[in-house]
Design a protein around this motif. Structure first.
Motif, PDB file in Angstrom:
ATOM      1  N   ALA A 587       0.989  -1.178  -0.436  1.00 53.27           N
ATOM      2  CA  ALA A 587      -0.205  -0.097   0.056  1.00 53.27           C
ATOM      3  C   ALA A 587       0.529   0.704   0.000  1.00 53.27           C
ATOM      4  CB  ALA A 587      -1.596   0.375   1.355  1.00 53.27           C
ATOM      5  N   GLU A 588       1.679   0.733   1.011  1.00 52.37           N
ATOM      6  CA  GLU A 588       2.472   2.607   0.617  1.00 52.37           C
ATOM      7  C   GLU A 588       3.142   2.644  -0.521  1.00 52.37           C
ATOM      8  OE1 GLU A 588       5.049   5.657   2.572  1.00 52.37           O
ATOM      9  OE2 GLU A 588       3.269   4.094   3.401  1.00 52.37           O
ATOM     10  N   ALA A 589       3.895   1.798  -1.228  1.00 55.62           N
ATOM     11  CA  ALA A 589       4.220   2.037  -2.280  1.00 55.62           C
ATOM     12  C   ALA A 589       3.505   1.808  -3.338  1.00 55.62           C
ATOM     13  CB  ALA A 589       5.333   0.084  -2.830  1.00 55.62           C
ATOM     14  N   GLU A 590       2.671   1.451  -3.824  1.00 54.81           N
ATOM     15  CA  GLU A 590       1.380   1.579  -4.519  1.00 54.81           C
ATOM     16  C   GLU A 590       1.583   3.630  -3.689  1.00 54.81           C
ATOM     17  OE1 GLU A 590      -3.188   1.492  -5.567  1.00 54.81           O
ATOM     18  OE2 GLU A 590      -2.258   0.255  -4.128  1.00 54.81           O
ATOM     19  N   LYS A 591       1.137   3.790  -3.252  1.00 54.33           N
ATOM     20  CA  LYS A 591       0.964   5.308  -2.670  1.00 54.33           C
ATOM     21  C   LYS A 591       2.505   6.054  -3.252  1.00 54.33           C
ATOM     22  CE  LYS A 591       0.537   8.969   0.940  1.00 54.33           C
ATOM     23  NZ  LYS A 591       1.478   8.487   2.174  1.00 54.33           N
ATOM     24  N   ASN A 592       3.163   6.145  -3.069  1.00 54.05           N
ATOM     25  CA  ASN A 592       4.645   6.313  -3.778  1.00 54.05           C
ATOM     26  C   ASN A 592       3.824   6.703  -4.831  1.00 54.05           C
ATOM     27  OD1 ASN A 592       5.417   7.596  -0.862  1.00 54.05           O
ATOM     28  ND2 ASN A 592       6.050   5.490  -0.767  1.00 54.05           N
ATOM     29  N   THR A 593       4.125   5.086  -5.871  1.00 55.13           N
ATOM     30  CA  THR A 593       4.007   5.160  -7.659  1.00 55.13           C
ATOM     31  C   THR A 593       3.205   6.262  -7.851  1.00 55.13           C
ATOM     32  OG1 THR A 593       4.895   3.009  -6.440  1.00 55.13           O
ATOM     33  CG2 THR A 593       4.104   3.955  -9.105  1.00 55.13           C
ATOM     34  N   LEU A 594       2.166   6.056  -7.498  1.00 59.81           N
ATOM     35  CA  LEU A 594       1.317   6.858  -7.815  1.00 59.81           C
ATOM     36  C   LEU A 594       1.575   8.715  -8.173  1.00 59.81           C
ATOM     37  CD1 LEU A 594      -2.456   5.439  -6.501  1.00 59.81           C
ATOM     38  CD2 LEU A 594      -1.693   5.771  -8.936  1.00 59.81           C
ATOM     39  N   GLY A 595       1.502   9.000  -6.617  1.00 54.77           N
ATOM     40  CA  GLY A 595       2.000  10.715  -6.143  1.00 54.77           C
ATOM     41  C   GLY A 595       3.288  10.816  -7.721  1.00 54.77           C
ATOM     42  N   GLY A 596       4.325   9.849  -7.808  1.00 57.41           N
ATOM     43  CA  GLY A 596       5.531  10.035  -8.791  1.00 57.41           C
ATOM     44  C   GLY A 596       5.156   9.883 -10.352  1.00 57.41           C
ATOM     45  N   GLU A 597       4.016   9.103  -9.881  1.00 60.08           N
ATOM     46  CA  GLU A 597       3.403   9.160 -11.504  1.00 60.08           C
ATOM     47  C   GLU A 597       2.303  10.284 -12.209  1.00 60.08           C
ATOM     48  OE1 GLU A 597      -0.242   6.894 -13.332  1.00 60.08           O
ATOM     49  OE2 GLU A 597       1.039   5.549 -12.293  1.00 60.08           O
ATOM     50  N   TRP A 598       1.880  10.690 -11.306  1.00 61.64           N
ATOM     51  CA  TRP A 598       1.061  12.068 -11.159  1.00 61.64           C
ATOM     52  C   TRP A 598       2.002  12.824 -11.227  1.00 61.64           C
ATOM     53  CZ3 TRP A 598      -2.052  14.092  -6.428  1.00 61.64           C
ATOM     54  CH2 TRP A 598      -2.839  15.260  -6.858  1.00 61.64           C
ATOM     55  N   LYS A 599       2.765  13.742 -10.224  1.00 64.42           N
ATOM     56  CA  LYS A 599       4.215  14.698 -10.114  1.00 64.42           C
ATOM     57  C   LYS A 599       4.530  14.917 -12.229  1.00 64.42           C
ATOM     58  CE  LYS A 599       2.246  15.523  -7.120  1.00 64.42           C
ATOM     59  NZ  LYS A 599       0.832  16.341  -7.573  1.00 64.42           N
ATOM     60  N   ARG A 600       5.044  13.574 -12.324  1.00 63.00           N
ATOM     61  CA  ARG A 600       5.748  12.697 -13.871  1.00 63.00           C
ATOM     62  C   ARG A 600       4.647  13.742 -15.231  1.00 63.00           C
ATOM     63  NH1 ARG A 600       7.724   8.863 -11.225  1.00 63.00           N
ATOM     64  NH2 ARG A 600       6.326   7.646 -11.506  1.00 63.00           N
ATOM     65  N   GLY A 601       3.568  12.878 -14.538  1.00 60.54           N
ATOM     66  CA  GLY A 601       3.131  13.405 -16.075  1.00 60.54           C
ATOM     67  C   GLY A 601       2.192  15.105 -15.696  1.00 60.54           C
ATOM     68  N   SER A 602       2.100  16.032 -14.555  1.00 56.79           N
ATOM     69  CA  SER A 602       1.972  17.426 -14.374  1.00 56.79           C
ATOM     70  C   SER A 602       2.461  17.905 -15.758  1.00 56.79           C
ATOM     71  CB  SER A 602       2.428  17.847 -13.104  1.00 56.79           C
ATOM     72  OG  SER A 602       3.751  17.874 -12.977  1.00 56.79           O
ATOM     73  N   VAL A 603       2.180  19.684 -15.753  1.00 55.85           N
ATOM     74  CA  VAL A 603       2.845  20.627 -16.667  1.00 55.85           C
ATOM     75  C   VAL A 603       4.127  20.751 -16.101  1.00 55.85           C
ATOM     76  CG1 VAL A 603       2.125  22.401 -17.389  1.00 55.85           C
ATOM     77  CG2 VAL A 603       0.126  21.556 -16.711  1.00 55.85           C
ATOM     78  N   LEU A 604       4.379  20.695 -15.228  1.00 51.99           N
ATOM     79  CA  LEU A 604       5.690  20.498 -14.982  1.00 51.99           C
ATOM     80  C   LEU A 604       6.778  19.563 -14.675  1.00 51.99           C
ATOM     81  CD1 LEU A 604       7.229  22.997 -13.474  1.00 51.99           C
ATOM     82  CD2 LEU A 604       7.149  22.014 -11.242  1.00 51.99           C
ATOM     83  N   GLY A 605       6.026  18.664 -14.548  1.00 47.33           N
ATOM     84  CA  GLY A 605       7.092  17.643 -15.020  1.00 47.33           C
ATOM     85  C   GLY A 605       6.795  16.728 -16.438  1.00 47.33           C
ATOM     86  N   GLN A 606       6.085  18.249 -17.743  1.00 45.78           N
ATOM     87  CA  GLN A 606       6.215  17.727 -18.881  1.00 45.78           C
ATOM     88  C   GLN A 606       7.116  18.328 -19.672  1.00 45.78           C
ATOM     89  OE1 GLN A 606       2.280  17.612 -20.858  1.00 45.78           O
ATOM     90  NE2 GLN A 606       1.564  16.942 -19.267  1.00 45.78           N
ATOM     91  N   ALA A 607       7.314  20.139 -18.954  1.00 44.18           N
ATOM     92  CA  ALA A 607       7.913  21.058 -19.371  1.00 44.18           C
ATOM     93  C   ALA A 607       9.799  20.669 -19.250  1.00 44.18           C
ATOM     94  CB  ALA A 607       7.598  22.148 -17.773  1.00 44.18           C
ATOM     95  N   GLY A 608       9.831  19.611 -17.724  1.00 42.67           N
ATOM     96  CA  GLY A 608      10.577  18.978 -17.397  1.00 42.67           C
ATOM     97  C   GLY A 608      11.121  18.351 -18.434  1.00 42.67           C
TER      98      GLY A 608
END
Length: 748
Positions: A587-608
């Motif tokens: 559950a901890e790993a799933e939560k952290n993976t989802l958070g990383g996936e979300w930020k990587r796909g964000s506008v800022l992540g795409q800009a990066g």
């Protein structure tokens, strides 16, 4: 009887007790006056005497009315009624030090030429008496032709008589006569006045002739053309030939007028007694012992800022987290909850958390100024600071910036010279503040511990701080020779008698600094944090259209359920079942993976990802670049963003040292593992780590600092310039660090 509100302008030399008198007269009824296009600030207060309201304007401390900049000209214009924001003062209140009348009456003699009633307040009578000096204020009044009132501003002695004298001067006071200049000088003034016409006051015409290269000359020559400059040069040549050289004639006339006045009204002992101030100064201004005392005092101050402020900072940080979690509990997942919890509460909290440091620093500054030691500190440091084009007064603001650039920049208000103050403001953010420390700690712990001698981590951290101490003076020197080019001002500072600071005065300074910081800096950083939150938040749904917040909340509920079962087992004295531990970890790993996936796909992540080619020369991938971009409003965001991108979850920047918590250790391990398999960061991981640290050390990544620069300079251009030059400097520094580091690694 007067029924209108009268205006009184308070003028005096630095260390004459002007601010103390202003506070004693106005009490809590005061505010700050700002003027367009200049950085100068003037305090305004109000009090009542004889049923008449008195508006009191506290002008900046000065030794002369010879304006050298637009800031200094504001005070002169205000005294002449040439500022549209203020009406012309009805009375000028000149405050002087009773023990230094020879020097302080020079400014008073200039005030007598303004054409306004003047009242003289002779302050620190107790200090003069302790030195055996007796001032006959009645005789001094007759010699000067103006009301003279003896006072002790810090104790409130004589203030009733002073306020009555101000009221009487406003009712029927006449403009006094100052010292008389030679007839040759008066003829040249009359000729200039004819050429300028009636729009320029006679006082400014005299200053035009006297202040060679001053602001009045720049302004009027710019308005009237080269013909006026030629007239000025001819007039000054004629005066020099007549034995009245400019500007020396002013000092000769004014001091020639002051000396007989003082001789008639002041009785001094045949030999000046040795006071306890003299005894202290033998130690405190000594090149060796004074420097050691100063360094010890600075150590105490910064220990108080770093250590003493920590409990309160931790408390405020805890309140911020509690408030954010409370919002998350009562509101359903969605953009509004994210905005309030992450954008607003955490954004505001990131500003408020520095408030204890700011108030402690300004408390110390208030004590040092009020007791008289600040002048000694500036005297000691002037020789060092003058080598980079600054004065000794720049040292404490720059050193203060090691804790936080915001109070350091605000502390530049003690610097009277505009160019010195501006140069200090522009280089103060180069000093490594406490917000940079988590980044240094993370990268040093991850890449400069294992396989290196034990002294390398400490040396690296020391080097990061030395970057600021080395680069800041060099940048200041460049600025003073280019953008802020001008004549180096003579370092003139009076060493006042030591006095006991008042608790009320210190508390007032601390409160004013804290209020100014929260009101002015908080709004800008809040807007910046909301912008970064939006760039990291949107889009907030996965490819199936499900909001990430809902998926993360579901994972958190699984984690809470597993943790509850584990707690029940431990409370019952039983071993936690293996499947429960496994479920919690998943559950901890799933939560952290989802958070990383979300930020990587964000506008800022795409800009990066889009900007990754720009990051390659400095050895970064898109993750590092994105973390750097996200941290521009506040450097602390860098570590938390890396935690999300490496699927570790949000990492507390304060938990990265040797006693790092589980997430802190996890981030170090994740970064090491990710870099090890990279074709660039693998073989050159040390060079990359140093590149990131050098960039963080030199870059402007603090919205609150930019807000305070905007506030202190009254301009958008200077914070924009600071952001631009520091970003370019940081990129070049990171580029050189990585390329040289890679070259060394290849050779080894």
């Amino acid at each position: 009887m007067l029924t209108k509100t009268i205006t009184v302008a308070l003028v005096g030399n630095p260390n004459a007790g002007k601010s103390t008198l202003f506070n004693a007269l106005s009490g809590l009824r005061q505010r700050v006056g700002n003027y367009p296009g200049v950085t100068v600030e003037m305090k305004k207060g109000q009090f009542t005497v004889g049923g008449v309201a008195v508006d009191l304007i506290d002008l900046p401390g000065t030794y002369s009315l010879a304006a050298r900049s637009p800031d200094e000209m504001v005070a002169v214009d205000l005294l002449l009624g040439r500022r549209p924001e203020e009406r012309r003062p009805d009375v000028v209140l000149s405050i002087v030090d009773a023990s230094n009348l020879d020097r302080h009456l020079y400014l008073t003699s200039q005030l007598l030429g303004l054409g306004e009633p003047v009242v003289l307040a002779v302050n620190m009578m107790d200090v003069a008496e302790a030195q055996g000096i007796k001032v006959d204020c009645a005789r001094l009044s007759r010699e000067l032709g103006i009301p003279v009132v003896p006072i002790q501003a810090n104790r409130g002695v004589g203030l009733d008589v002073l306020t009555k004298a101000l009221l009487a001067a406003a009712k029927g006071g006449v403009a006094p006569l100052g010292p008389s200049f030679p007839i040759e000088f008066e003829k040249e003034v009359a000729a200039l006045q004819t050429e300028l016409g009636g729009d320029v006051p006679g006082f400014l015409t005299r200053r035009l002739l006297l202040d060679v290269g001053g602001y009045v000359e720049q302004w009027l020559v710019g308005t009237h053309g080269g013909g006026l400059r030629a007239h000025l040069e001819d007039a000054r040549r004629r005066l020099a030939a007549a034995g009245c050289p400019v500007p020396a004639v002013e000092a000769r006339v004014r001091y020639g007028w002051v000396r007989p006045v003082v001789a008639a009204a002041v009785a001094k002992p045949a030999e000046r007694p040795v006071t306890w101030t003299d005894r202290l100064d033998k130690v405190l201004t000594h090149r060796v012992w004074g420097t050691l005392v100063f360094l010890a005092l600075m150590f105490v101050i910064f220990q108080a800022i770093f250590v003493g402020a920590k409990p309160m900072m931790d408390t405020l940080d805890g309140v911020r987290e509690i408030a954010a979690k409370a919002v998350e509990r009562v509101m359903p997942p969605g953009p509004l909850r994210g905005l309030l919890a992450d954008g607003v509460i955490k954004g505001v909290g990131s500003v408020i958390v520095f408030l204890p440091q700011i108030m402690i620093l300004f408390g110390f500054i208030a004590v040092l100024e009020d007791c008289g030691y600040m002048a000694r500190a500036a005297f000691l440091m002037d020789r060092l600071m003058s080598r980079c084009g600054l004065s000794g007064k720049s040292f404490i603001p720059m050193l203060s910036s090691v804790a936080c650039a915001v109070p350091g920049i605000m502390a530049t208000r003690v610097i009277e010279n505009r160019r010195d103050r501006l140069a200090t403001i522009l280089v103060a953010p180069l000093m490594s503040c406490s917000a940079r420390l988590p980044v240094y700690t993370l990268l040093i712990a991850a890449f400069l511990r294992d396989g290196y001698p034990g002294w390398v981590p400490g040396l690296t951290l020391f080097a990061m701080y030395m970057i600021g101490f080395t680069i800041a003076p060099l940048v200041a020197l460049v600025l003073k020779r280019t953008l802020l080019k001008g004549g180096t001002p003579v370092f003139v500072m009076e060493l006042p008698e030591y006095k006991r600071p008042t608790v009320r005065g210190v508390a007032r300074r601390m409160g004013e600094a804290g209020y100014a910081f929260l009101r002015r800096a908080g709004t800008v950083i809040l807007a910046s944090m909301i912008l970064i939150w939006a760039l990291l938040y949107f889009p907030h749904t996965d490819p199936t259209g499900t909001p990430y917040e809902e998926r993360i909340e579901a994972a958190e509920k699984k984690l809470e359920g597993s943790e509850t079962k584990a707690k029940e087992a431990r409370d019952a004295g039983e071993a936690v079942p293996e499947e429960v531990e496994k479920a919690a970890a998943e559950a901890e790993a799933e939560k952290n993976t989802l958070g990383g996936e979300w930020k990587r796909g964000s506008v800022l992540g795409q800009a990066g990802r889009a900007l990754e080619p720009a990051f390659e020369p400095v050895g970064w991938d898109w993750r590092i670049g994105m973390a750097v971009i996200a941290s521009f409003p506040a450097r602390e965001v860098f570590v938390g963003t890396l935690g999300l991108l490496y699927d570790v979850g949000e990492v507390d920047p304060k938990a990265l040292g040797d006693d790092a918590d589980e997430k802190g250790q996890g981030l170090k391990a994740a970064v090491r593992k990710e870099w090890a398999g990279d074709p660039v960061r693998g073989p050159y991981h040390t060079a990359v780590a140093l590149s990131v640290m050098v960039f963080i050390a030199l870059c402007m990544q603090c919205a609150s600092t930019l807000a305070v620069i905007r506030r202190e300079t009254k301009s958008l251009a200077w914070p924009a310039f600071t952001f631009a030059y520091m970003t370019v400097l940081a990129y070049l520094g990171a580029l050189v660090t990585f390329q040289v580091g890679r070259l060394i690694a290849d050779l080894v």
